[in-house]
Every structure is written in structure tokens, then in C-alpha cells.
Motif scaffolding. Sequence first.
Motif, PDB file in Angstrom:
ATOM      1  N   ASN A 170       0.823  -1.201   0.000  1.00 55.18           N
ATOM      2  CA  ASN A 170       0.000   0.000   0.000  1.00 55.18           C
ATOM      3  C   ASN A 170       0.866   1.264   0.000  1.00 55.18           C
ATOM      4  O   ASN A 170       1.927   1.314   0.626  1.00 55.18           O
ATOM      5  N   ILE A 172       0.428   3.933   1.537  1.00 61.33           N
ATOM      6  CA  ILE A 172       0.529   4.590   2.844  1.00 61.33           C
ATOM      7  C   ILE A 172       1.867   4.284   3.506  1.00 61.33           C
ATOM      8  O   ILE A 172       2.380   5.081   4.304  1.00 61.33           O
ATOM      9  N   TRP A 211      -3.685  12.619  10.484  1.00 61.88           N
ATOM     10  CA  TRP A 211      -3.675  11.584   9.454  1.00 61.88           C
ATOM     11  C   TRP A 211      -3.990  12.108   8.050  1.00 61.88           C
ATOM     12  O   TRP A 211      -3.559  11.502   7.057  1.00 61.88           O
ATOM     13  N   LYS A 212      -4.697  13.199   7.949  1.00 64.28           N
ATOM     14  CA  LYS A 212      -5.100  13.680   6.614  1.00 64.28           C
ATOM     15  C   LYS A 212      -3.916  13.922   5.691  1.00 64.28           C
ATOM     16  O   LYS A 212      -3.938  13.478   4.524  1.00 64.28           O
ATOM     17  N   VAL A 215      -2.568  10.459   4.466  1.00 66.65           N
ATOM     18  CA  VAL A 215      -3.493   9.726   3.589  1.00 66.65           C
ATOM     19  C   VAL A 215      -3.557  10.365   2.214  1.00 66.65           C
ATOM     20  O   VAL A 215      -3.506   9.674   1.184  1.00 66.65           O
ATOM     21  N   THR A 216      -3.643  11.685   2.156  1.00 64.88           N
ATOM     22  CA  THR A 216      -3.719  12.365   0.859  1.00 64.88           C
ATOM     23  C   THR A 216      -2.390  12.291   0.109  1.00 64.88           C
ATOM     24  O   THR A 216      -2.368  12.191  -1.120  1.00 64.88           O
ATOM     25  N   PHE A 220      -4.854   8.903  -1.532  1.00 64.06           N
ATOM     26  CA  PHE A 220      -6.211   8.476  -1.195  1.00 64.06           C
ATOM     27  C   PHE A 220      -7.056   9.673  -0.762  1.00 64.06           C
ATOM     28  O   PHE A 220      -6.534  10.672  -0.252  1.00 64.06           O
ATOM     29  N   PHE A 222      -9.517  11.560   1.690  1.00 65.79           N
ATOM     30  CA  PHE A 222      -9.658  11.553   3.141  1.00 65.79           C
ATOM     31  C   PHE A 222     -11.026  12.071   3.545  1.00 65.79           C
ATOM     32  O   PHE A 222     -11.543  13.025   2.968  1.00 65.79           O
ATOM     33  N   VAL A 290      -8.302   4.327   9.050  1.00 65.41           N
ATOM     34  CA  VAL A 290      -7.208   4.533   8.095  1.00 65.41           C
ATOM     35  C   VAL A 290      -7.133   3.354   7.124  1.00 65.41           C
ATOM     36  O   VAL A 290      -6.913   3.535   5.913  1.00 65.41           O
ATOM     37  N   LEU A 293      -9.844   3.928   4.595  1.00 63.44           N
ATOM     38  CA  LEU A 293      -9.517   4.985   3.642  1.00 63.44           C
ATOM     39  C   LEU A 293      -8.554   4.510   2.565  1.00 63.44           C
ATOM     40  O   LEU A 293      -8.619   4.964   1.413  1.00 63.44           O
ATOM     41  N   THR A 294      -7.673   3.613   2.913  1.00 62.05           N
ATOM     42  CA  THR A 294      -6.633   3.160   1.988  1.00 62.05           C
ATOM     43  C   THR A 294      -6.979   1.860   1.268  1.00 62.05           C
ATOM     44  O   THR A 294      -6.134   1.316   0.544  1.00 62.05           O
TER      45      THR A 294
END
Length: 401
Positions: A170, A172, A211-212, A215-216, A220, A222, A290, A293-294
Motif C-alpha cells: 500500500n 501509505i 492523518w489527513k 493519507v492524501t 487516497f 480523506f 485509516v 480509507l486506503t
Amino acid sequence: MADKPAPKPGHFLPGGEGEQGTTDTQRPTVPSTAAPLAAPTPRLGGEAPPTPPQLQGTRIDPRRTTLSGSRLGPPSADDPAAAAYQAVFHPQPIPFDPTKRRSKGLVALIVVAALLFVGGAVTFAVKVISSDDFSVNPIVTPSVKPTGEPTTTQPPVGKGTPDADIVGKNAIYAAGAMPVVKCQEPAFRPTSMENVRSYYEALTACMDKAWKPIVTKAGFEFWSPRLIIYNEGDETACGVQKDLALYCQDDQGGSATMPWQKIVEDYPKHKAEIRAEMAQTFAFVYGVHVQNLTGMADASDNLADTAANKTKQFEQQRRAALQAYCFGAVFFGAAKNSFPLRGELLNQWNGLILRRGDDKTKDKTPDHGSSKSLALWMNQGFATTNPGSCNTFVAASAKVS
């Protein structure tokens, strides 16, 4: 038995002159005041367009026939009936006038606007095309320019990503460490349902902010999880619940579903333990968010559902749970200066890890990880503050016991 009379014209049409044996109870009548149909359907009741005269005889060909079938020669040039027939049913084509050429740009504009309106239903947009050469691309299906030859070529189909790659490779993991988080422990003490809600709302805002960016950066989209504080016995997206903190995938994008009654009941007797439990439990639930989201939550479920046996299925579930614990610890490692875990609060935190292992639970279901594995992954996430250190899906089986 008497022969039935020959069908009259319109026999096979509803309401035709030759229709027999239909009563009012068999077919509803159409009221005469019915509103006309909307265009482009022709309005009812108007004059019918002219139709070619019905010819009768043994055959129909370019030459006329008499009622008995004998042939006649072609009509003379001054025959009025033939001229009238030709003018109505076989008119001469209108000659092309090069001085009245229509603009291609205007035609393209109208077609594009119409396609966008039909495809989007609500949203209307117009793209102006300035070039004389244009092609209109449908909203869904790629356009194929006609070549004059039939073709069976289908548009290319994208290759999906295997579930094992979604969890094991992934993006992330390569997003980097979480920057320092300035987030204090929420000041709301769990003495009521409202305070419990306020505590988790404040903690959600902190974790969203932390976390935003990661993740972005990983590519991905968010969004913040929906927070649900439920009464014991309430039915949630995860079903009827009793004193369990859960993350529920739903049509809202995912919900952090948290209990409150036992927390309020136990807080006066075990303040430090309850504070540690609220923080650690919510961090685990947010770790599952999380994963959602991913794409790893769905991929991990798929892998568990196709495991060769129950032992492999439990191992897959442990990998997912241990990663969520590790993600939670990543946040607290990044926030250690403003959200300190020390003194009695730290003792209780470590005690939760020891007591939460599958080997310490009553039913011994091996689906979340042993105390040893919990300590391994949570300490690793806390020390590195990097989601890349939480790739439990490629770890050896001994590390996800």
C-alpha cells in the motif's frame, strides 16, 4: 357452424372497427379530456398524414394494374393522377446549395450539449469546439471513429490490483513519518454521555489533522469518520451492540461506534485506567478507519474470506487488527510531547496491552493478537511514528501470533 365475417379494417388495432367482444369491464376507457402526449410524440386527434392509395391486383410493380389484374402501359407524362402521386409520395430531392453551408462548429456545440445533458441528467455543461474537425466523446463509453468497416474491438479493461498487493504494498507505507502532533488529552472527563461524546469529538479532530496529510500524500481521499455514541443494546451499522468499541463500514463512509455507560460507571473507581482505555481504544478504532480509507479493510476481509482454513483466516484477522493497533500507536508517538503517556497513565496503558491479548481473554479467540504481538507492534509504531513500520501483512507468522 357459421363462418365468421371477414375482419374489417383496423381489426387488430385497439378500438378498431372490426374489434369484437370487448366489454367495458375488460378494458378501461380513455377519457376524452386526457392531456396530449408531450413532444416528440404526435398529438392525438390531429389529421392523419397522407398515405399512398391502396392498389389491388395480382401483383404490385412499377406498372399499373387493373382490378382484374391485367397490365396497362406506363402512365402518360401529362397524367394528372400520376403527377399528383409523384409530387406527394416521390418528391424530387432539394438540390444542394453551397452558399447555405451549415456551420460544423454549431452542430458540434449542440451535440456536445445534448450528450452532456442526457448523461448528467442534472448538471448541464457546454464545451465550445472551435475546430472544424471534432469528435464527441460519450460520458461512459469511449468513442470509436467509424472506418466504414465493422469492428468487434472492445475498449480496454483496466487490470485490478490484487488484495495481497493492496495490503502488502500500500502507498501509505511510503508516505513518510507522521509530523509532530500538538494535541493535548481532551479535558472532558467521562462523567456523562455528553462528556464522553465531547471527549471523542475532540480526539477525532486531533487524529483527522494528523492523518489527513499522510493519507492524501499516499493518493487516497480523506474523510473524517462519523462518531456514534450508543446506548447498550442499540442497533448500529455493526448490529446490536453491548459495551464494544467498533468501526462500522456503512453508507456514510465509516463510523466510529463507541459505548459510554460502563465508562461513566467505572470512572470514579479507576480514573487512570479509564482515561488510558478511552484513548487507546479510540486510537485502535481510528486505525481501522485509516485501513478503510486506503482500501486495506476491504482487501483484508477478502483475503480472510478466501483463506484455506480457519487457522489461516484467524491469522489474516490478526494481521489486520495488529496493524490498527500499530496505527493508533503512531499517532501517540507523534503526539507524545503534548499528549504524554507517563506515570500512572503509562502504567495503565501498558497494563491494557497485557490484558488485551487473545491469550488473556475468556474465549481465547485468536483474532486480535497475543499480548506479545500487541506489545511488539504498538511499541514499533510509537517509536517510529511511521505507518511504514506497521506492515503486518508481510511479517512472518511468528510476529502476528
